[in-house]
Write a protein that holds these residues in place. Structure first.
Motif, PDB file in Angstrom:
ATOM      1  N   ALA A  28      72.248  62.431 -14.747  1.00  0.00           N
ATOM      2  CA  ALA A  28      71.322  63.407 -14.936  1.00  0.00           C
ATOM      3  C   ALA A  28      70.565  62.511 -16.207  1.00  0.00           C
ATOM      4  N   THR A  29      71.035  62.112 -17.177  1.00  0.00           N
ATOM      5  CA  THR A  29      70.233  61.723 -18.356  1.00  0.00           C
ATOM      6  C   THR A  29      70.048  60.230 -18.607  1.00  0.00           C
ATOM      7  N   ALA A  30      68.709  59.864 -19.111  1.00  0.00           N
ATOM      8  CA  ALA A  30      68.340  58.471 -19.405  1.00  0.00           C
ATOM      9  C   ALA A  30      69.501  57.752 -19.922  1.00  0.00           C
ATOM     10  N   LYS A  31      70.463  58.101 -20.891  1.00  0.00           N
ATOM     11  CA  LYS A  31      71.317  57.661 -21.631  1.00  0.00           C
ATOM     12  C   LYS A  31      72.396  57.232 -20.705  1.00  0.00           C
ATOM     13  N   GLN A  32      72.803  58.081 -19.708  1.00  0.00           N
ATOM     14  CA  GLN A  32      73.845  57.644 -18.834  1.00  0.00           C
ATOM     15  C   GLN A  32      73.483  56.702 -17.788  1.00  0.00           C
ATOM     16  N   LYS A  33      72.251  56.828 -17.335  1.00  0.00           N
ATOM     17  CA  LYS A  33      71.639  55.961 -16.368  1.00  0.00           C
ATOM     18  C   LYS A  33      71.510  54.601 -17.011  1.00  0.00           C
ATOM     19  N   LYS A  34      71.336  54.487 -18.438  1.00  0.00           N
ATOM     20  CA  LYS A  34      70.989  53.263 -19.057  1.00  0.00           C
ATOM     21  C   LYS A  34      72.771  52.291 -19.119  1.00  0.00           C
ATOM     22  N   TYR A  35      73.416  53.030 -19.446  1.00  0.00           N
ATOM     23  CA  TYR A  35      74.827  52.705 -19.481  1.00  0.00           C
ATOM     24  C   TYR A  35      75.637  52.330 -18.282  1.00  0.00           C
ATOM     25  N   SER A  36      75.148  53.217 -17.136  1.00  0.00           N
ATOM     26  CA  SER A  36      75.667  52.918 -15.875  1.00  0.00           C
ATOM     27  C   SER A  36      75.186  51.613 -15.229  1.00  0.00           C
ATOM     28  N   PHE A  37      73.638  51.534 -15.475  1.00  0.00           N
ATOM     29  CA  PHE A  37      73.094  50.121 -14.963  1.00  0.00           C
ATOM     30  C   PHE A  37      73.580  49.110 -15.655  1.00  0.00           C
ATOM     31  N   ALA A  38      73.848  48.984 -17.010  1.00  0.00           N
ATOM     32  CA  ALA A  38      74.309  47.876 -17.686  1.00  0.00           C
ATOM     33  C   ALA A  38      75.551  47.628 -17.089  1.00  0.00           C
ATOM     34  N   GLY A  39      76.515  48.492 -16.903  1.00  0.00           N
ATOM     35  CA  GLY A  39      77.905  48.256 -16.301  1.00  0.00           C
ATOM     36  C   GLY A  39      77.742  47.825 -15.044  1.00  0.00           C
ATOM     37  N   ALA A  40      76.872  48.352 -14.245  1.00  0.00           N
ATOM     38  CA  ALA A  40      76.908  47.766 -12.641  1.00  0.00           C
ATOM     39  C   ALA A  40      76.470  46.418 -12.839  1.00  0.00           C
ATOM     40  N   VAL A  41      75.684  45.919 -13.534  1.00  0.00           N
ATOM     41  CA  VAL A  41      75.076  44.622 -13.646  1.00  0.00           C
ATOM     42  C   VAL A  41      76.131  43.389 -14.291  1.00  0.00           C
ATOM     43  N   SER A  42      76.823  44.204 -15.285  1.00  0.00           N
ATOM     44  CA  SER A  42      77.826  43.461 -16.044  1.00  0.00           C
ATOM     45  C   SER A  42      78.901  43.093 -14.761  1.00  0.00           C
ATOM     46  N   CYS A  43      79.220  44.010 -14.260  1.00  0.00           N
ATOM     47  CA  CYS A  43      80.440  43.846 -13.262  1.00  0.00           C
ATOM     48  C   CYS A  43      80.028  43.174 -12.056  1.00  0.00           C
ATOM     49  N   LEU A  44      78.831  43.144 -11.576  1.00  0.00           N
ATOM     50  CA  LEU A  44      78.223  42.339 -10.450  1.00  0.00           C
ATOM     51  C   LEU A  44      78.485  40.846 -11.170  1.00  0.00           C
ATOM     52  N   VAL A  45      77.938  40.480 -12.140  1.00  0.00           N
ATOM     53  CA  VAL A  45      77.911  39.236 -12.766  1.00  0.00           C
ATOM     54  C   VAL A  45      79.555  38.524 -12.752  1.00  0.00           C
ATOM     55  N   LEU A  46      80.173  39.617 -13.243  1.00  0.00           N
ATOM     56  CA  LEU A  46      81.833  39.146 -13.313  1.00  0.00           C
ATOM     57  C   LEU A  46      82.201  38.900 -11.967  1.00  0.00           C
ATOM     58  N   ALA A  47      82.191  39.522 -10.842  1.00  0.00           N
ATOM     59  CA  ALA A  47      82.456  39.658  -9.659  1.00  0.00           C
ATOM     60  C   ALA A  47      81.893  38.109  -9.137  1.00  0.00           C
ATOM     61  N   VAL A  48      80.717  37.700  -9.131  1.00  0.00           N
ATOM     62  CA  VAL A  48      80.158  36.486  -8.693  1.00  0.00           C
ATOM     63  C   VAL A  48      80.651  35.414  -9.367  1.00  0.00           C
ATOM     64  N   LEU A  49      81.091  35.510 -10.797  1.00  0.00           N
ATOM     65  CA  LEU A  49      81.634  34.310 -11.305  1.00  0.00           C
ATOM     66  C   LEU A  49      83.218  34.357 -10.993  1.00  0.00           C
ATOM     67  N   LEU A  50      84.031  35.281 -10.741  1.00  0.00           N
ATOM     68  CA  LEU A  50      85.177  35.143 -10.290  1.00  0.00           C
ATOM     69  C   LEU A  50      85.163  34.663  -8.858  1.00  0.00           C
ATOM     70  N   HIS A  51      84.299  34.957  -8.078  1.00  0.00           N
ATOM     71  CA  HIS A  51      84.239  34.477  -6.638  1.00  0.00           C
ATOM     72  C   HIS A  51      84.146  33.003  -6.421  1.00  0.00           C
ATOM     73  N   VAL A  52      83.120  32.455  -7.514  1.00  0.00           N
ATOM     74  CA  VAL A  52      83.047  30.950  -7.871  1.00  0.00           C
ATOM     75  C   VAL A  52      84.379  30.391  -8.356  1.00  0.00           C
TER      76      VAL A  52
END
Length: 257
Positions: free
Chosen positions: A159-183
């Motif tokens: 609901a808030t911009a702060k929550q969106k900021k942190y959840s977006f950063a976390g989602a991108v970070s986890c996606l990068v880690l997922a790709v790296l671990l897949h490699v």
């Protein structure tokens, strides 16, 4: 009523478990145990035979290859001990005991081939991949992929911009880690299943310029030498030595790691 149903279900499950016939022992595990007993009794030939039988039944582990290497080492069968230490390290690259015993076995090789130092980044990459087996790398990749998806959903529900900021950063970070671990998982699996290295198993095998007996010999390969295998032609294998020399050897003279 619900409690009564649950009690009946638990009773039925317990009854079924108690009525199950005893499962037979694992024949391969029994062979390994017998091999360990034979080794402890200094019957190294019998131990090696039992370990080989366990492998023939589909059992494969770094510990089993290590024990088999020890049994052959005790019998002065240098090439066989090196082959099995290498196989143990293929499954478990950071096994210090296998590394140490492999080095001891290599010291028995007559006229060993020089080994050129490996480029540092390849050594670093192999060390990182060898920390975990491919299955665990893959499991980590799946975990972070799910976390990324969950944080992505949270981003849209925030609901808030702060929550969106942190959840977006976390989602991108986890996606990068997922790709790296897949490699990591993919490359580790490639290393675990690769068939591009072998050990010379026969004494004084000839390195030839071409894939035929009539071709000129360029070197005599020591028993126990590790080589990289390339193409195969009519029972001959083009190999690369640890000093980067290349040539052909009859496939009967080597065994794949």
């Amino acid at each position: 009523m619900l409690k009564t149903i649950v009690k009946h279900l638990l009773f039925c499950c317990l009854f079924i478990l108690l009525c199950q016939p005893a499962l037979p022992g694992n024949p391969a595990a029994d062979l390994v145990k017998q091999g360990n007993d034979a080794y402890a009794g200094a019957d190294y030939a019998k131990a090696a035979q039992l370990y080989e039988q366990a492998l023939a039944q589909g059992v494969e582990s770094a510990a089993l290859y290590y024990n088999l290497g020890n049994a052959y080492y005790r019998q002065q069968k240098t090439a066989f001990s090196i082959l099995n230490y290498e196989r143990a390290l293929k499954l478990q690259p950071h096994n210090k005991a296998a590394q140490n015993n492999l080095q001891l076995a290599k010291e028995r090789i007559a006229n060993p081939i020089d080994e050129l130092p490996e480029v540092f980044y390849r050594r670093w990459w192999a060390a990182v991949l060898g920390i975990l087996p491919s299955g665990i790398w893959a499991g980590g990749a799946v975990l972070f992929l799910w976390l990324s998806a969950g944080l992505g959903i949270l981003f849209f529900l925030s609901a808030t911009a702060k929550q969106k900021k942190y959840s977006f950063a976390g989602a991108v970070s986890c996606l990068v880690l997922a790709v790296l671990l897949h490699v990591f998982a993919y490359n580790r699996h490639q290393n675990e299943t690769a068939k591009n290295y072998a050990v010379i198993m026969q004494p004084a095998a000839n390195l030839k310029k071409g894939p035929s007996d009539s071709s000129e010999s360029t070197a005599e390969l020591p028993e126990g030498a590790k080589v990289r295998t390339n193409e195969r032609v009519n029972g001959w294998v083009r190999i690369t030595l640890t000093d980067n020399r290349e040539g052909w050897v009859n496939e009967q003279n080597l065994t794949t790691i």
